[in-house]
Design a protein around this motif. Structure first.
Motif, mmCIF file in Angstrom:
data_model
loop_
_atom_site.group_PDB
_atom_site.id
_atom_site.type_symbol
_atom_site.label_atom_id
_atom_site.label_comp_id
_atom_site.label_asym_id
_atom_site.label_seq_id
_atom_site.Cartn_x
_atom_site.Cartn_y
_atom_site.Cartn_z
ATOM 1 N N UNK A 177 50.061 53.707 51.266
ATOM 2 C CA UNK A 177 48.795 53.765 51.989
ATOM 3 C C UNK A 177 48.210 52.372 52.106
ATOM 4 N N UNK A 178 47.728 52.060 53.283
ATOM 5 C CA UNK A 178 47.114 50.762 53.545
ATOM 6 C C UNK A 178 45.850 50.625 52.697
ATOM 7 N N UNK A 179 45.590 49.423 52.137
ATOM 8 C CA UNK A 179 44.406 49.253 51.289
ATOM 9 C C UNK A 179 43.113 49.695 51.962
ATOM 10 N N UNK A 180 43.044 49.504 53.303
ATOM 11 C CA UNK A 180 41.823 49.903 54.015
ATOM 12 C C UNK A 180 41.563 51.388 53.927
ATOM 13 N N UNK A 181 42.607 52.177 53.652
ATOM 14 C CA UNK A 181 42.438 53.628 53.629
ATOM 15 C C UNK A 181 41.727 54.118 52.375
ATOM 16 N N UNK A 190 39.605 61.238 57.660
ATOM 17 C CA UNK A 190 41.066 61.371 57.682
ATOM 18 C C UNK A 190 41.672 60.163 58.367
ATOM 19 N N UNK A 191 42.802 59.715 57.877
ATOM 20 C CA UNK A 191 43.506 58.632 58.548
ATOM 21 C C UNK A 191 44.991 58.962 58.569
ATOM 22 N N UNK A 239 58.843 61.453 64.232
ATOM 23 C CA UNK A 239 58.468 60.599 63.101
ATOM 24 C C UNK A 239 57.720 61.430 62.064
ATOM 25 N N UNK A 240 57.841 61.012 60.834
ATOM 26 C CA UNK A 240 57.041 61.600 59.764
ATOM 27 C C UNK A 240 55.711 60.839 59.713
ATOM 28 N N UNK A 241 54.632 61.592 59.796
ATOM 29 C CA UNK A 241 53.308 60.968 59.758
ATOM 30 C C UNK A 241 52.625 61.343 58.449
ATOM 31 N N UNK A 242 52.075 60.338 57.770
ATOM 32 C CA UNK A 242 51.320 60.578 56.542
ATOM 33 C C UNK A 242 49.843 60.748 56.927
ATOM 34 N N UNK A 243 49.273 61.869 56.544
ATOM 35 C CA UNK A 243 47.854 62.116 56.803
ATOM 36 C C UNK A 243 47.114 61.977 55.475
ATOM 37 N N UNK A 288 43.910 62.517 49.245
ATOM 38 C CA UNK A 288 45.005 63.490 49.281
ATOM 39 C C UNK A 288 45.876 63.157 50.493
ATOM 40 N N UNK A 289 47.179 63.240 50.337
ATOM 41 C CA UNK A 289 48.042 62.946 51.481
ATOM 42 C C UNK A 289 48.984 64.111 51.749
#
Length: 312
Positions: free
Chosen positions: A8-12, A20-21, A153-157, A166-167
């Motif tokens: 996960x990007x630090x901004x998240x 949600x991102x 593609x697999x997307x991480x939510x 939570x992802x």
């Protein structure tokens, strides 16, 4: 419930409660088909915009502010958008992007289908949304490229709930098969002709040229090239009037169309006249005929030939 969030990007971690991102799973980004899709689309954009001296290197960074998307749509649709040329502020960029995406919706005419992008996702550099948008434009404008099939593609939510991240993973389909991408239906006689009997194709073309000229000659018009002469829709509209024995009012279509949209209007109008005449809905799309797709043009004309060939 809280899987490892190493990717996960630090901004998240700065998400608001319930915000949600989404991001593409890093392993999906390494998939050869995904990389090919990105490369094909970048090369296509750069080909289209070669005269604008625009070079796209990275989709997220180069398309998020609407500038390149504006130029791309203007070139593809042959229309000018009324937007500020360059804008630095986030509000200005989003306003511009809103205008560009509304123009995209007008062009694509999604007929109730939900579009898989919006201002926030494009401006937020969401690569999945940007790819959905570009694939839709490439398909609609019959881009002379070969999109790789069945790219997912697999997307991480990532969502923040009660202070915790939570992802979850979802699979996002970017392209399907060529037939589905290009809006084709079941294979028919023309597919077989093109694939296996090019010699017979010339016979069919000659028969159709003879048929259309028998009627268009009444207006002192002559067809020699099926590929190109029906592409602006004018001859199709006039031919329907001749076959059904009525005069088509000139204000209903463009007699000298000078843009992609005007040509599509003409062909779509001719299709409406065919439906009024009791013909089935043409298998081709108006955009296919305008884009000089010979198979589509032949299908439309053959439809007319089978119904009206006994007319004198």
């Amino acid at each position: 419930m809280s899987p490892a969030l190493a990717d996960v990007h630090p901004g998240d971690t700065l998400l608001e409660e319930n915000e949600e991102r989404t991001m593409i799973d890093p392993t999906s980004k390494e998939d050869p088909k995904f990389k090919e899709l990105v490369k094909v689309l970048i090369d296509w954009i750069n080909d289209v915009l070669v005269e604008e001296r625009i070079i796209v290197k990275q989709l997220e960074e180069d398309l998020y502010d609407g500038q390149v998307l504006q130029k791309l749509l203007e070139k593809l649709a042959d229309r000018k958008l009324n937007v500020a040329e360059v804008t630095q502020s986030e509000i200005g960029q989003k306003q511009k992007l809103q205008t560009v995406l509304e123009a995209v919706r007008d062009v694509l005419r999604p007929h109730g289908r939900a579009l898989q992008w919006n201002v926030d996702s494009i401006h937020g550099k969401n690569l999945v949304a940007i790819l959905h948008l570009l694939v839709s434009l490439a398909v609609h404008f019959r881009a002379p490229i070969r999109l790789p099939e069945n790219v997912s593609v697999q997307v991480v939510v990532v969502r923040k709930r009660e202070g915790l991240l939570h992802s979850s993973h979802i699979t996002e389909e970017l392209t399907t098969t060529t037939e589905m991408i290009m809006g084709r239906f079941e294979r028919d006689a023309f597919d077989t002709l093109f694939d296996h009997a090019p010699d017979k194709l010339s016979v069919v073309k000659k028969s159709l040229i003879t048929f259309v000229n028998k009627h268009l000659n009444k207006l002192n018009l002559e067809v020699t090239e099926l590929e190109t002469q029906f592409a602006d829709g004018v001859y199709l509209v006039l031919l329907m009037g001749l076959l059904e024995d009525y005069f088509v009012p000139l204000h209903n279509f463009y007699l000298t169309p000078d843009s992609f949209d005007q040509k599509v209007h003409n062909v779509a109008f001719a299709f409406e006249l065919m439906l009024d005449g009791g013909l089935k809905k043409p298998k081709a799309r108006p955009e296919d005929v305008v884009n000089l797709d010979l198979k589509s043009t032949l299908r439309v004309l053959y439809n007319l030939f089978t119904k009206y060939k006994h007319l004198e």
